[in-house]
Design a protein around this motif. Structure first.
Motif, PDB file in Angstrom:
ATOM      1  N   ILE A  26      14.860  11.325  -1.025  1.00 36.35           N
ATOM      2  CA  ILE A  26      13.321  10.749  -1.084  1.00 36.35           C
ATOM      3  C   ILE A  26      13.411   9.505  -0.784  1.00 36.35           C
ATOM      4  N   ALA A  27      12.095   9.185  -0.353  1.00 39.42           N
ATOM      5  CA  ALA A  27      11.932   7.695   0.012  1.00 39.42           C
ATOM      6  C   ALA A  27      11.738   6.865  -1.210  1.00 39.42           C
ATOM      7  N   SER A  28      12.269   5.923  -1.298  1.00 40.14           N
ATOM      8  CA  SER A  28      12.265   4.864  -2.441  1.00 40.14           C
ATOM      9  C   SER A  28      10.946   4.552  -3.031  1.00 40.14           C
ATOM     10  N   PHE A  29      10.074   4.231  -2.157  1.00 40.50           N
ATOM     11  CA  PHE A  29       8.786   3.466  -2.611  1.00 40.50           C
ATOM     12  C   PHE A  29       7.939   4.696  -2.587  1.00 40.50           C
ATOM     13  N   SER A  30       7.748   5.547  -1.621  1.00 39.40           N
ATOM     14  CA  SER A  30       6.751   6.521  -1.563  1.00 39.40           C
ATOM     15  C   SER A  30       6.742   7.832  -2.146  1.00 39.40           C
ATOM     16  N   ALA A  31       8.037   8.025  -2.400  1.00 42.89           N
ATOM     17  CA  ALA A  31       8.500   9.364  -3.044  1.00 42.89           C
ATOM     18  C   ALA A  31       8.427  10.569  -2.391  1.00 42.89           C
ATOM     19  N   LYS A  32       8.336  10.524  -1.076  1.00 44.65           N
ATOM     20  CA  LYS A  32       8.342  11.285  -0.162  1.00 44.65           C
ATOM     21  C   LYS A  32       9.689  11.985   0.257  1.00 44.65           C
ATOM     22  N   PRO A  33       9.807  13.308   0.390  1.00 43.85           N
ATOM     23  CA  PRO A  33      11.043  13.902   0.954  1.00 43.85           C
ATOM     24  C   PRO A  33      11.171  13.252   2.370  1.00 43.85           C
ATOM     25  N   VAL A  34      12.414  12.615   2.693  1.00 42.74           N
ATOM     26  CA  VAL A  34      12.801  12.309   4.034  1.00 42.74           C
ATOM     27  C   VAL A  34      13.248  13.474   4.998  1.00 42.74           C
ATOM     28  N   LEU A  35      12.208  13.543   6.099  1.00 39.38           N
ATOM     29  CA  LEU A  35      12.445  14.883   6.720  1.00 39.38           C
ATOM     30  C   LEU A  35      13.639  14.859   7.569  1.00 39.38           C
ATOM     31  N   THR A  36      13.866  13.698   8.098  1.00 42.26           N
ATOM     32  CA  THR A  36      15.227  13.772   9.021  1.00 42.26           C
ATOM     33  C   THR A  36      16.553  13.633   8.381  1.00 42.26           C
ATOM     34  N   SER A  37      16.530  13.871   7.058  1.00 38.52           N
ATOM     35  CA  SER A  37      17.652  14.044   6.525  1.00 38.52           C
ATOM     36  C   SER A  37      18.310  15.156   6.217  1.00 38.52           C
ATOM     37  N   THR A  38      19.835  15.168   5.645  1.00 39.43           N
ATOM     38  CA  THR A  38      20.174  16.396   5.573  1.00 39.43           C
ATOM     39  C   THR A  38      20.057  16.928   3.852  1.00 39.43           C
TER      40      THR A  38
ATOM     41  N   CYS B  50       0.969  -1.364   0.066  1.00 41.76           N
ATOM     42  CA  CYS B  50      -0.077  -0.132   0.218  1.00 41.76           C
ATOM     43  C   CYS B  50       0.838   1.137  -0.084  1.00 41.76           C
ATOM     44  N   ILE B  51       2.029   1.082   0.143  1.00 38.02           N
ATOM     45  CA  ILE B  51       2.981   2.382   0.442  1.00 38.02           C
ATOM     46  C   ILE B  51       3.488   2.387  -1.093  1.00 38.02           C
ATOM     47  N   SER B  52       3.088   3.423  -1.838  1.00 36.63           N
ATOM     48  CA  SER B  52       3.363   3.539  -3.200  1.00 36.63           C
ATOM     49  C   SER B  52       3.294   5.030  -3.714  1.00 36.63           C
ATOM     50  N   ALA B  53       4.174   5.233  -4.370  1.00 33.59           N
ATOM     51  CA  ALA B  53       4.390   6.648  -5.143  1.00 33.59           C
ATOM     52  C   ALA B  53       2.923   7.150  -5.783  1.00 33.59           C
ATOM     53  N   PRO B  54       2.599   8.455  -5.656  1.00 26.94           N
ATOM     54  CA  PRO B  54       1.505   8.896  -6.553  1.00 26.94           C
ATOM     55  C   PRO B  54       1.661   8.530  -7.935  1.00 26.94           C
ATOM     56  N   PRO B  55       0.725   8.516  -8.767  1.00 23.53           N
ATOM     57  CA  PRO B  55       1.018   8.568 -10.039  1.00 23.53           C
ATOM     58  C   PRO B  55       1.965   9.447 -10.734  1.00 23.53           C
ATOM     59  N   GLY B  56       2.783   8.839 -11.719  1.00 20.87           N
ATOM     60  CA  GLY B  56       3.779   9.789 -12.218  1.00 20.87           C
ATOM     61  C   GLY B  56       4.924   9.998 -11.467  1.00 20.87           C
ATOM     62  N   LEU B  57       4.971   9.546 -10.347  1.00 21.77           N
ATOM     63  CA  LEU B  57       6.423   9.960  -9.414  1.00 21.77           C
ATOM     64  C   LEU B  57       6.824   8.375  -9.175  1.00 21.77           C
ATOM     65  N   GLU B  58       6.493   7.561  -9.759  1.00 20.66           N
ATOM     66  CA  GLU B  58       7.153   5.786  -9.631  1.00 20.66           C
ATOM     67  C   GLU B  58       8.564   5.840  -9.699  1.00 20.66           C
ATOM     68  N   LYS B  59       9.123   4.859  -8.959  1.00 26.54           N
ATOM     69  CA  LYS B  59      10.593   4.636  -9.405  1.00 26.54           C
ATOM     70  C   LYS B  59      11.009   4.111 -10.604  1.00 26.54           C
ATOM     71  N   SER B  60      11.819   4.386 -11.074  1.00 29.01           N
ATOM     72  CA  SER B  60      12.231   4.013 -12.480  1.00 29.01           C
ATOM     73  C   SER B  60      13.853   3.784 -12.399  1.00 29.01           C
ATOM     74  N   GLU B  61      14.441   2.692 -12.957  1.00 33.40           N
ATOM     75  CA  GLU B  61      15.821   2.300 -12.851  1.00 33.40           C
ATOM     76  C   GLU B  61      16.372   3.578 -13.912  1.00 33.40           C
ATOM     77  N   PHE B  62      15.866   4.081 -14.580  1.00 32.95           N
ATOM     78  CA  PHE B  62      16.597   5.290 -15.495  1.00 32.95           C
ATOM     79  C   PHE B  62      16.584   6.678 -14.898  1.00 32.95           C
ATOM     80  N   ARG B  63      16.139   6.869 -13.847  1.00 32.32           N
ATOM     81  CA  ARG B  63      15.951   8.299 -13.278  1.00 32.32           C
ATOM     82  C   ARG B  63      17.110   8.709 -12.268  1.00 32.32           C
ATOM     83  N   VAL B  64      17.627   9.578 -12.377  1.00 36.11           N
ATOM     84  CA  VAL B  64      18.574  10.150 -11.424  1.00 36.11           C
ATOM     85  C   VAL B  64      17.861  10.542 -10.304  1.00 36.11           C
TER      86      VAL B  64
END
Length: 180
Positions: free
Chosen positions: A74-86, A17-31
């Motif tokens: 950003i979190a790999s699956f949910s695509a959310k920015p990680v708030l606790t990171s630098t 159930c933890i997935s990225a919103p449409p259009g923000l899915e993880k892809s191998e080719f994206r930086v």
């Protein structure tokens, strides 16, 4: 063993159930990290990127909106920015159409788009080269405060009650921030 057989499929189901919103899915080719950008990526202008972070400034232009973003991993699956990171730097992004700049300030965002090169700018008095993104999809995240109880606090509470201890002890809720 029985609990494990019940919990494992439930865990896998909830994890799906933890997935990225449409259009923000993880892809191998994206930086997905500013530090992984090379000079060849800027010259090519063909790399798909997925970045996220906190919007620092926004400017309305003719038929588009320019935003300056403090990049966060950003979190790999949910695509959310990680708030606790630098932060690993900043980038500029162009959103199609008009978006009111006041509604964007201090918001969190994840963008997917094409790396279009570098844009020169300044951070206070220092010169800075911003990676420039032409956004295809984006998601603004809502920052929410949540109160929760640490399980160890409840354990201490019930143990003190069990042995006739002080009854006025109540665990204090803790505060955390989440993006939705």
């Amino acid at each position: 063993m029985r609990k494990l057989l019940i919990c494992l499929p439930l865990f896998l189901l909830l994890n799906a159930c933890i997935s990225a919103p449409p259009g923000l899915e993880k892809s191998e080719f994206r930086v997905q990290n500013l530090r992984k950008l090379s000079p060849d990526d800027y010259a090519c202008q063909c790399k798909e990127v997925r970045f996220g972070g906190k919007i620092i400034a926004a400017t309305a232009l003719q038929n588009k909106t320019k935003i300056e973003v403090l990049s966060l991993p950003i979190a790999s699956f949910s695509a959310k920015p990680v708030l606790t990171s630098t932060s690993d730097g900043r980038f500029m992004a162009y959103l199609e159409g008009f978006v009111d700049p006041e509604t964007l300030k201090d918001q969190y965002i994840t963008v997917v788009g094409r790396l279009m090169g570098m844009e020169k700018g300044k951070i206070d008095e220092a010169n800075y080269d911003y990676p420039l993104i032409q956004v295809q999809h984006y998601k603004r995240w809502k920052l929410v405060e949540e109160y929760y109880y640490d399980p160890d606090d409840w354990y201490d509470y019930w143990e003190s009650r069990r042995f006739g201890g002080f009854f006025f002890f109540r665990p204090e809720p803790r505060l955390r921030y989440n993006l939705y």
